[in-house]
Design an enzyme around this catalytic site. Structure first.
Site, PDB file in Angstrom:
ATOM      1  N   GLU A   1       1.219  -7.448  47.430  1.00  0.00           N
ATOM      2  CA  GLU A   1       1.815  -6.323  48.168  1.00  0.00           C
ATOM      3  C   GLU A   1       0.680  -5.943  49.318  1.00  0.00           C
ATOM      4  O   GLU A   1      -0.457  -5.659  48.775  1.00  0.00           O
ATOM      5  CB  GLU A   1       2.058  -5.044  47.179  1.00  0.00           C
ATOM      6  CG  GLU A   1       3.130  -5.101  46.460  1.00  0.00           C
ATOM      7  CD  GLU A   1       3.390  -3.608  45.842  1.00  0.00           C
ATOM      8  OE1 GLU A   1       2.803  -2.749  46.126  1.00  0.00           O
ATOM      9  OE2 GLU A   1       4.123  -3.761  44.628  1.00  0.00           O
TER      10      GLU A   1
ATOM     11  N   GLU B   1       2.012  -2.700  38.819  1.00  0.00           N
ATOM     12  CA  GLU B   1       1.084  -2.040  38.803  1.00  0.00           C
ATOM     13  C   GLU B   1       0.677  -1.196  37.625  1.00  0.00           C
ATOM     14  O   GLU B   1       0.929   0.294  37.837  1.00  0.00           O
ATOM     15  CB  GLU B   1       1.155  -1.190  40.017  1.00  0.00           C
ATOM     16  CG  GLU B   1       0.820  -1.838  41.419  1.00  0.00           C
ATOM     17  CD  GLU B   1       1.041  -1.128  42.612  1.00  0.00           C
ATOM     18  OE1 GLU B   1       1.205   0.082  42.648  1.00  0.00           O
ATOM     19  OE2 GLU B   1       0.884  -1.722  43.666  1.00  0.00           O
TER      20      GLU B   1
END
Lengths: 661, 661, 661
Positions: free
Chosen positions: A299, A147
């Protein structure tokens, strides 16, 4: 990672647990039918506790254990969490935020990703890891970092300052060209040398919009450079596809990053209240890589997200299953939980998982079991079909976002605008795709370009080629009203687009609710927002202002060019009118002749590979029962029975696969 | 300070006024029947205008004047306000807050209390003052400093950094033990040496919860060390009891500080809207010192509090009198105003006082007169009675608070949780005491341990001894679900408590309103909050979840151990159910068989020393008239007349002393 | 700038555009009947791109072009935007805000205006510009800088620290006098030397109010010094009047600045929702210069204001015309737009203008045309009349504001208090003027002094002279309750005023709504706010408290002194009672016997120069139609027809000029 292979799995942290626990967890994953584990993204200090002292025992052990159990693996480079030896006594390597606050070790992303020593060490650890990884053929992908820039934005450290000046010099060659491009004569901002150009730190009022835009672009490019360099290191070792788990809110340019890697992945924790965001998220990444259309969801939570400062909201029962169905229906090839075993330390202890830190089933465990069942059922159906390629495209662009970040006017946020725009296509069952600016338009029939303050020359050229070949280009609202440097145009209010349309004049202002009203296609609409109204030959007028304010100005223009159509919408219109416009210009791409749905029931079109017939994958993403209408008999593929034409109800979070018989 | 002596007084600032004014004020205090003056806490620059240049004229004069007038004195050390010579040209001595902002001279608490030079000078000024003080036997107490850390929290200066590393090394011995205890493999936080451990300053996301917890603990211990060292200096001179005026919101561990001083005092400015907080405040400090149970209220307002940025709210007429009654009834031995004469300079000019800067009566003066009368009436009653020792104890702990500060989940605040919990005991007229973690439990029948994420081994051992001897230990909610380092347990979800209970499994998550419902003792309750549900032998189940979410999990466990009972409440329950639970386990300790009150009428039980009979001191702390019921005739001690059984009304802010005839 | 000459124009930025564009724009201005251009205020880097390298080509060209077209010019010194060479590599010259944050180049006001090098360069550029300017006799004014301190407040740089110590030494001579004046014995704040006195940067709680007040005063005086010095440089060249475009929100003392320049100008962007603020703005500046009463409105918007972070609200149609009428009616001699051609770069792209960056008419263009017509019509009417000199004065003072900035109590803001107070005079048609503290009171009959925590000795002396000569001085509310250093008085609660009134005692506190009630002039009023109640000889009592709280205290005192009257209002009263008080003491100065208006219809009284007769200039500043009543026939000067006594309606934003026949 064969064609149409789909994955179900979870993230694991072998560096945090004993070997016994990891064996227990991998066994457990196998029992759950999981075929994917993601690991490694935060384990740098385990792999290299002190400089050049490498230890990949934990990695190798996990690769062995997963291999034995038929679990494919995504191995991540651990660059978001540099060990203490990288920053101790070296504050100059730390990230400095827009308030000139220097970060410290102890969380994530605290280092400047442009720091040369950091980059050197990042490439070394990646290099060393790949020597291990290449020995395992069940590693299906490499994930870079984690991320990117989810916690931090642009860096303002001293090192970045030097790079900034270099970058500017590369871009503008001479400082006078920079001054001209940015209009720095305003407020005596003019620079006499590149090394005078400030980083946009605290100043009494707002910085020059071109400065802000360029600094952001500079930072985005430097991150893409980091990606490119890390990819090069990895590619020396093997051809395992490289990905990154991105997200819509991060301060990056996803298209730039996509250009450097093999496929896009993403993380999402969207609650049902924003189901349309969840769906848009599925559709945002597929065409960033025009060639392979591979996407993974890496995720999501089994139950709720959260951390010590925020207890997350528990999903409704059934929602996770609906998420999984949506994910696979949308052509995404993986559905993976964060995380398998709850974190015992750190700050994310209160985050949903498959099992708790002490190994008990969590509140999300039932959902995990249900998705296991679903996964088994969907595998064959997915393998026989492919997501139908939509002919209606909507440009989604972090470059467009950066203009609105710069100029939000106190009211706008790009993501929210795009979510609302995209939702209309969901509601209308228009089969659509979100595409990056660089998307190959040769297969597109209708292109929508909303909220793009600036249209690049290249983008206009390709869109006009599409128009000339017979396509429809729908431009607006809030599009083409700024130069590439975020200045006003001075030739006409809409720059190159203004010339293409042949406008006589343009006026822009922000209308409050009720201040301006217009009419088009028989519909009267309030025109609330930052609108551009034009004067143009009446032949091209499709919508006019009816209120006293801006009376008789034009807000919709339609012009035939070549074999196609150029449409310009200057104003923010009501949902009713916008739906009418979408239907008018893209209505051919709906499935409403076959079946109709209520809002919140989302449909994905998939094509059977052998027969070429269309399938409709439906999911009810609401808390309520919803009704759908079949206009002809269709086969229910999950139950292998014919559903006659008529009305059906779909329970909350229920789903259907319908096929032409 | 003889047994049962009570005090009525005010804070005075002789360093700010002429001798004439001070004579006028001390005369005035005497006329008002006041027998207490507090002074000195901000007068350092008067006592030592330049280093080692001491001048205690003002102190001695005030001690003479008060002595002549029969006014006892509390002398305070002036360490909250170091003179300019301590910090001028010495920024390294200044307090640095969590945003890395360095404080400046000019207010209070701007210095780092861990700075060695500051400590040296603090001890010198204390030492010199005590040479003066010891000559006066009407100095009834020494107050250390003033409201430790009421304005600032943890310090992040460079000197603290070194002390932090020292403290860690003392605590953990080796850095590997620290890493294990904190779980630093997460996010590659691992440290290779103590001097690498960061102070928890800015970082992109949240720091490790163990780091945060330990830094707070470190700071709390260092402040206690400062207290201990200052006490040692003072004790060299005399045996006058040493106290500190603390408060519930300050960033300190009051139990640690209590361990170093002779008795606790406190300040409070609670408005009537939070009368339950005012009452809890009275009960928070009494048992911090298990031996002497002395407590003083050293600051409250005659009318309103406030400063230049906040005009305070004027109390209702009668409220101050009710406060004074409550104070003495609750066993607190002093009721003292801040302040006698309004501040002419500074920033607290708009704060209530007895007389204004120009000597006129303030709007609070009538209240002062009424409390003078009350004080005269209560003196004999107080001297003949003593607060009855409750057998029901609730643990109130700054250590527990630090876990919730760390992990508030966006919803929790320890003080608010405890106020709401304690209020149920008020409403039920359960005679209760708040006790610190280290409280001697030998005199306790029922112990409540709510909101204690971690139970120390020592605490569990002592509580279990109490249970084995026949007591009831009621644990929860939100208790024992974290380790002492703020990690999850890994053996079972509740650690040592889990073993004691013999739970089979545990699951924790945050329930939104309506998501989870349970039933116990015939009552159905929504279970909103961070709940832990367990599986356990059905013999021990006292409350089960009835909702689909977490269906059939247990949230109340009761287990007989030795002669006593261990009760575990895993969930946040409704007030109705919580009252049922309190009544079930502690109902023997109410006075409702003798008399019953409405909410907002608070009762304190006091025992007549000669007869051993109970008295009920009642006060209506509401703006409304309230009803009480006597179930038998009782003597009204303030009017010396019998009140027959029956219903009586108590006017707003009215009070009663009832005794068994 | 002859007597009664009025101006209509706009701001232009020749440094930003090509010569062609500027010729086009000046032609356009001429066609619009504009006779004023303002220019130069941000052009420093154009005039002096590198140190001592001057180039005034653009300035001279614009002066030529305007001269040819009969457009008068205001030339501004460009000091708000220093070029990069002034700050590059010189952080010590940058402005440092109250959070100790150093500004950077790129916006405006980023430099410390007390920096000696900055001042040197500012005077040089002003000097060089004036050499050009003095050659043009159509330059009607010089504007200094632009909106002093509109973005920044006090500076906390190191250089200011030294100046601060110097300033203090000049003011107090000895540090002991400073300590006494500030009451620094409180909290051991006492200073032993001037160079120890802190700048009021971060500290744990609030700084001493005298410190805060003085630092603000110091900064205000330093800015006035900068003005004075710049004026001296300019005056060496010519006698063109010097002005500054100020505003009510800036962190300056306008009276100090007014003392240094020739006349005041102001900028305003007030929306119709706050029409009373727009009107007060017109009246705030006229008497700052007691001698010439010249005022110009130099910036307002054609349509809306705004910037990239705030899209402004579009004015209603008609509002700009009403603004222009109000401006000229109120005696202001210029109405000038910001700006003629929209900014193409910077951050104010979304700000209304006359034409857009690309030269098209903006949404405000129609208003511009209408004001052109109005301007032509008003010119002769204005030239024949003069604003009637009101005899009712209200003191408006940035010094008073600084006390309320210091002590807002969490509730007060000076500007808002004054707007509400002034609005009552508008509603009552009382012919009023706002005057600075130093205003010559010899022509005043009634003086109101509200919200002045401190009255200077000089002010009291002059007001009392007025009273003795037969005037009425109405003091309060919230007046005279603090010393000049923002301390409490210690002699009596109201200092010198208390003595003049002969009060026996005073008490001050903040009353919540409903806590205190009073009665006066037959009206009962809630007394919510920071009130001072007094005890005084009943002969002087005009209003008494009736509530239990403060029962029978006095809140209105009236005392005859000499030939006049001193009135003291201690409390905040209802609008109803305040209107009664204004009418009682100043009712003679209304025009309600001739005509009456609704609220939101504002009247200005102008006198015909030849006949000496009064004219009533009325404007409806509301979105609604309003009614007015003529009690006698009056001549409608815009239509040259008699309007008989009776009722008339005035449409939204309509206006009238009525004259006695």
């Amino acid at each position: 990672m064969g064609k149409n292979k789909i994955f179900y799995g979870a993230c694991v942290y072998p560096e945090l647990w004993s070997d016994e626990v990891m064996v227990e967890d991998y066994d457990h994953m196998q029992r759950l039918g999981m075929n994917l584990a993601r690991l490694g993204e935060f384990a740098w200090s385990t792999f290299e506790p002190t400089p050049d002292n490498f230890d990949f025992t934990v990695l190798e052990r996990s690769l062995e254990l997963t291999k034995e159990r038929g679990i494919d693996v995504i191995v991540c480079t651990p660059t978001p969490t540099p060990p203490i030896w990288l920053t101790h006594n070296h504050p100059e390597r730390l990230h400095v935020d827009e308030h000139n606050t220097r970060m410290s070790h102890g969380s994530r992303q605290h280092i400047c990703t442009n720091n040369p020593y950091f980059r050197e060490r990042a490439y070394i650890i990646a290099d060393k890891m790949m020597e291990v990884v290449k020995k395992y053929d069940h590693v299906v992908a490499i994930q870079l970092d984690n991320e990117f820039k989810c916690h931090v934005g642009q860096c303002f450290c001293e090192n970045c300052k030097g790079l900034w000046h270099e970058w500017l010099e590369n871009k503008y060659q001479t400082v006078d060209l920079l001054n001209d491009a940015w209009g720095t004569d305003i407020w005596s901002q003019r620079y006499n040398a590149f090394d005078q150009v400030v980083q946009p730190l605290a100043t009494p009022f707002i910085h020059n919009s071109a400065l802000l835009l360029n600094y952001k672009r500079f930072q985005h490019e430097k991150l893409a450079e980091f990606v490119k360099e890390q990819v090069a290191v990895i590619k020396k070792h093997h051809d395992i596809p490289i990905t990154h788990n991105t997200g819509v809110f991060f301060d990056i340019d996803n298209e730039m990053i996509g250009n450097e890697i093999d496929f896009m992945s993403f993380d999402t924790y969207t609650p049902v209240e924003h189901y349309e965001n969840f769906v848009m998220n599925q559709e945002t990444w597929r065409y960033v890589k025009n060639d392979n259309r591979q996407v993974m969801l890496l995720e999501t939570s089994t139950s709720y997200n959260g951390h010590v400062q925020n207890y997350g909201i528990l999903h409704d029962q059934g929602y996770v299953e609906a998420e999984a169905f949506t994910t696979f229906a949308a052509g995404t090839s993986a559905f993976s939980y964060w995380l398998f075993r709850g974190q015992r330390s750190g700050c994310e202890q209160p985050h949903g998982s498959v099992v708790s830190s002490w190994g008990d089933k969590t509140i999300g465990y039932d959902s995990v079991l249900k998705v296991s069942d679903l996964f088994k059922k969907l595998k064959p159906l997915i393998s026989q079909t492919e997501l139908d390629e939509p002919k209606v495209a909507i440009t989604y662009s972090d470059r467009a976002r950066s203009f609105i970040d710069n100029e939000n006017g106190g009211v706008y946020q790009y993501k929210a605008l795009m979510n609302a725009f995209h939702k209309l296509f969901l509601d209308l069952n228009i089969h659509r795709k979100l595409v990056p600016e660089g998307h190959d338009l040769s297969q597109v029939d209708v292109l929508f370009s909303p909220y793009m303050h600036n249209l690049s020359k290249d983008y206009v050229a390709r869109a006009m080629d599409m128009v000339k070949a017979g396509g429809t280009w729908f431009v607006g609202p809030m599009t083409s009203d700024r130069t590439s440097e975020h200045l006003w145009h001075t030739d006409n209010g809409l720059g190159e687009l203004g010339e293409l349309l042949g406008i006589e004049s343009a006026v822009q202002f922000y209308s409050q609710e009720g201040q301006t009203t217009g009419e088009a296609f028989g519909i009267t609409s309030d025109l609330k927002g930052l609108n551009t109204f034009v004067d143009i030959d009446t032949d091209y007028v499709k919508g006019k202002v009816t209120s006293e304010t801006a009376k008789d100005k034009t807000f919709i223009v339609e012009k035939k060019i070549g074999k196609g159509t150029l449409v310009y919408l200057g104003a923010h219109v009501s949902d009713e009118l916008m739906k009418e416009l979408i239907t008018h210009y893209a209505g051919a791409h709906t499935i409403n002749n076959v079946l109709e749905t209520s809002d919140e029931v989302v449909v994905f079109n998939r094509t059977e590979e052998t027969s070429g017939k269309l399938q409709y994958w439906l999911v009810n993403l609401s808390k309520e029962e919803k009704t759908i209408q079949l206009h002809q008999p269709l086969m229910d593929k999950l139950n292998d029975q014919i559903r006659q034409a008529g009305s059906y109800t779909l329970k909350a979070y229920d789903y259907l696969v319908l096929a032409h018989d």
